[in-house]
Design a protein around this motif. Structure first.
Motif, PDB file in Angstrom:
ATOM      1  N   GLU A  48       0.791  -1.223   0.000  1.00  0.00           N
ATOM      2  CA  GLU A  48       0.000   0.000   0.000  1.00  0.00           C
ATOM      3  C   GLU A  48       0.828   1.281   0.000  1.00  0.00           C
ATOM      4  N   LYS A  49       1.945   1.281   0.678  1.00  0.00           N
ATOM      5  CA  LYS A  49       2.763   2.494   0.764  1.00  0.00           C
ATOM      6  C   LYS A  49       4.199   2.295   0.297  1.00  0.00           C
ATOM      7  N   THR A  50       4.492   1.136  -0.220  1.00  0.00           N
ATOM      8  CA  THR A  50       5.872   0.800  -0.564  1.00  0.00           C
ATOM      9  C   THR A  50       6.453   1.719  -1.637  1.00  0.00           C
ATOM     10  N   ALA A  51       5.760   1.875  -2.739  1.00  0.00           N
ATOM     11  CA  ALA A  51       6.285   2.698  -3.842  1.00  0.00           C
ATOM     12  C   ALA A  51       6.484   4.144  -3.405  1.00  0.00           C
ATOM     13  N   SER A  52       5.499   4.706  -2.735  1.00  0.00           N
ATOM     14  CA  SER A  52       5.631   6.109  -2.318  1.00  0.00           C
ATOM     15  C   SER A  52       6.732   6.276  -1.279  1.00  0.00           C
ATOM     16  N   ARG A  53       6.918   5.294  -0.414  1.00  0.00           N
ATOM     17  CA  ARG A  53       7.990   5.364   0.584  1.00  0.00           C
ATOM     18  C   ARG A  53       9.365   5.305  -0.093  1.00  0.00           C
ATOM     19  N   ILE A  54       9.510   4.445  -1.083  1.00  0.00           N
ATOM     20  CA  ILE A  54      10.782   4.351  -1.805  1.00  0.00           C
ATOM     21  C   ILE A  54      11.078   5.655  -2.539  1.00  0.00           C
TER      22      ILE A  54
END
Length: 68
Positions: free
Chosen positions: A49-55
């Motif tokens: 859910e938040k992996t791409a935005s966190r990276i």
């Protein structure tokens, strides 16, 4: 001319050519990971859910002041 093409930018961020190549390679791997997580999330919205935005946010934090 050739030296300028290959060395000006790495020097602008205080790196050698090889240091910059390693950094850019690692950066690209992280971007591929973010893209994979976003693609997977598109199919299974409960996953990553938040992996791409966190990276992406982490990569931005690591690069925003380089070369200043």
């Amino acid at each position: 001319m050739i030296a300028r093409l290959f060395l000006d930018h790495p020097r602008s961020v205080d790196e050698s050519y090889s240091e910059h190549a390693v950094f850019a390679f690692g950066f690209s791997l992280r971007l591929f990971g973010a893209a994979f997580a976003a693609l997977f999330h598109a199919v299974l919205p409960f996953a990553f859910e938040k992996t791409a935005s966190r990276i992406v946010a982490d990569l931005y934090d690591r690069t925003k002041n380089r070369g200043r």
